[in-house]
Each structure stands twice: as C-alpha cells, then as structure tokens.
Design a protein around this motif. Structure first.
Motif, PDB file in Angstrom:
ATOM      1  N   LYS A 124       0.833  -1.207   0.000  1.00 23.49           N
ATOM      2  CA  LYS A 124       0.000   0.000   0.000  1.00 23.49           C
ATOM      3  C   LYS A 124       0.866   1.254   0.000  1.00 23.49           C
ATOM      4  CE  LYS A 124      -4.310  -1.588   2.081  1.00 23.49           C
ATOM      5  NZ  LYS A 124      -5.146  -1.634   3.316  1.00 23.49           N
ATOM      6  N   GLY A 125       0.497   2.185  -0.846  1.00 22.63           N
ATOM      7  CA  GLY A 125       1.261   3.416  -0.963  1.00 22.63           C
ATOM      8  C   GLY A 125       2.443   3.321  -1.911  1.00 22.63           C
ATOM      9  N   ARG A 126       2.760   2.100  -2.352  1.00 25.10           N
ATOM     10  CA  ARG A 126       3.885   1.907  -3.285  1.00 25.10           C
ATOM     11  C   ARG A 126       3.426   1.321  -4.614  1.00 25.10           C
ATOM     12  NH1 ARG A 126       7.848  -1.594  -2.152  1.00 25.10           N
ATOM     13  NH2 ARG A 126       6.508  -3.014  -0.971  1.00 25.10           N
ATOM     14  N   PHE A 127       2.477   0.391  -4.574  1.00 19.38           N
ATOM     15  CA  PHE A 127       1.996  -0.282  -5.780  1.00 19.38           C
ATOM     16  C   PHE A 127       0.563   0.176  -6.066  1.00 19.38           C
ATOM     17  CE2 PHE A 127       4.631  -4.487  -5.390  1.00 19.38           C
ATOM     18  CZ  PHE A 127       5.789  -3.739  -5.249  1.00 19.38           C
ATOM     19  N   THR A 128       0.226   0.208  -7.354  1.00 17.85           N
ATOM     20  CA  THR A 128      -1.132   0.567  -7.755  1.00 17.85           C
ATOM     21  C   THR A 128      -1.584  -0.324  -8.899  1.00 17.85           C
ATOM     22  OG1 THR A 128      -0.748   2.886  -7.148  1.00 17.85           O
ATOM     23  CG2 THR A 128      -2.643   2.409  -8.547  1.00 17.85           C
ATOM     24  N   ILE A 129      -2.725  -0.963  -8.713  1.00 14.98           N
ATOM     25  CA  ILE A 129      -3.305  -1.771  -9.780  1.00 14.98           C
ATOM     26  C   ILE A 129      -4.285  -0.907 -10.568  1.00 14.98           C
ATOM     27  CG2 ILE A 129      -5.202  -2.663  -8.360  1.00 14.98           C
ATOM     28  CD1 ILE A 129      -4.886  -5.345  -9.864  1.00 14.98           C
ATOM     29  N   SER A 130      -4.323  -1.123 -11.877  1.00 14.27           N
ATOM     30  CA  SER A 130      -5.269  -0.388 -12.720  1.00 14.27           C
ATOM     31  C   SER A 130      -5.682  -1.269 -13.890  1.00 14.27           C
ATOM     32  CB  SER A 130      -4.642   0.916 -13.217  1.00 14.27           C
ATOM     33  OG  SER A 130      -3.522   0.653 -14.042  1.00 14.27           O
ATOM     34  N   ARG A 131      -6.714  -0.823 -14.570  1.00 15.78           N
ATOM     35  CA  ARG A 131      -7.263  -1.615 -15.683  1.00 15.78           C
ATOM     36  C   ARG A 131      -7.519  -0.697 -16.875  1.00 15.78           C
ATOM     37  NH1 ARG A 131     -12.157  -3.512 -13.297  1.00 15.78           N
ATOM     38  NH2 ARG A 131     -13.009  -1.549 -14.066  1.00 15.78           N
ATOM     39  N   ASP A 132      -7.111  -1.158 -18.038  1.00 14.38           N
ATOM     40  CA  ASP A 132      -7.381  -0.441 -19.293  1.00 14.38           C
ATOM     41  C   ASP A 132      -8.408  -1.264 -20.057  1.00 14.38           C
ATOM     42  OD1 ASP A 132      -7.400   0.610 -21.870  1.00 14.38           O
ATOM     43  OD2 ASP A 132      -5.291   1.150 -21.804  1.00 14.38           O
TER      44      ASP A 132
END
Length: 123
Positions: free
Chosen positions: A63-71
């Motif tokens: 948390k605070g370092r990695f970010t998941i996202s979706r295209d």
C-alpha cells in the motif's frame, strides 16, 4: 480459450520503479476479478493487488507503493510498482476469475493464470 500474458519484469535497484502489464484474451477484464500475486523462492504465493468493478485492493505490504489499474479498451491490467524493495523480489503472476469480493485475496479463487514475470530488486 483464455490467455493472460505478463510483461514488464526485470532487474531494478532499490527505490526504483517498474510497471507490469497483463494482456488478456478470451475474456473481458471488466467483467472479472483481476489480480496480481507474487511468489518468492521457498515461499507461498501471496496476494499483491486486485481490481473488481470500480474497486481496488492492495496488500498492506505494498500500500502506498503499488497501484493496480485496468485499461478496458486494451483489455489489460497493470501494476505500477514504485519504491521497490529487495523483499519485493519474486515472480509476479496475473490472475483472472469470477471471484467474490471476500475471496479476492485468495489464490485458489482464480480460474486463470499467466506464466509469471520475474522481478528482482537488487543493487
């Protein structure tokens, strides 16, 4: 046939950044739970992050370092990893499945997996 193909792994120094991508075919990512897991040598596979609908979930360790996202247009899921640490070294796997929210952190709940990509954090 469902296929998940990860890319973006490699060697990075502590404090550096990497962006993983998971290109999916055979299903539409917006309709499924999508996640990243990792497995270090001698350790069990552990949850890193998940995305389902409009919600994201991240392990406390990232948390605070990695970010998941979706295209959705590219049917791809990303994992942006910043401030990498040596303990982040592992093989990272993309996963997809019809997963209920309470099981998003459970590896066995996912139906399909990618082949994995190695992340090594070392100076």
């Amino acid at each position: 046939q469902v296929e998940l193909v990860e890319s973006g792994g490699g060697l990075v120094q502590p404090g550096g950044s990497l962006r993983l991508s998971c290109v999916v075919s055979g299903l539409t990512v917006i309709g499924y739970g999508m996640a990243w897991f990792r497995q270090a040598p001698g350790k069990e596979r552990e949850f890193v992050a998940a995305i389902k609908g409009g919600s994201t979930y991240h392990a406390d360790s990232v948390k605070g370092r990695f970010t998941i996202s979706r295209d959705n247009a590219k049917n791809t899921v990303h994992l942006q990893m910043n401030y990498l640490r040596p303990e982040d070294t592992a093989v990272y796997y993309c996963a997809a499945g019809r997963v209920i929210t309470s099981s998003l952190t459970t590896a066995s709940a996912y139906n399909w997996w990618g082949q994995g990509t190695q992340i090594t954090v070392s100076s």
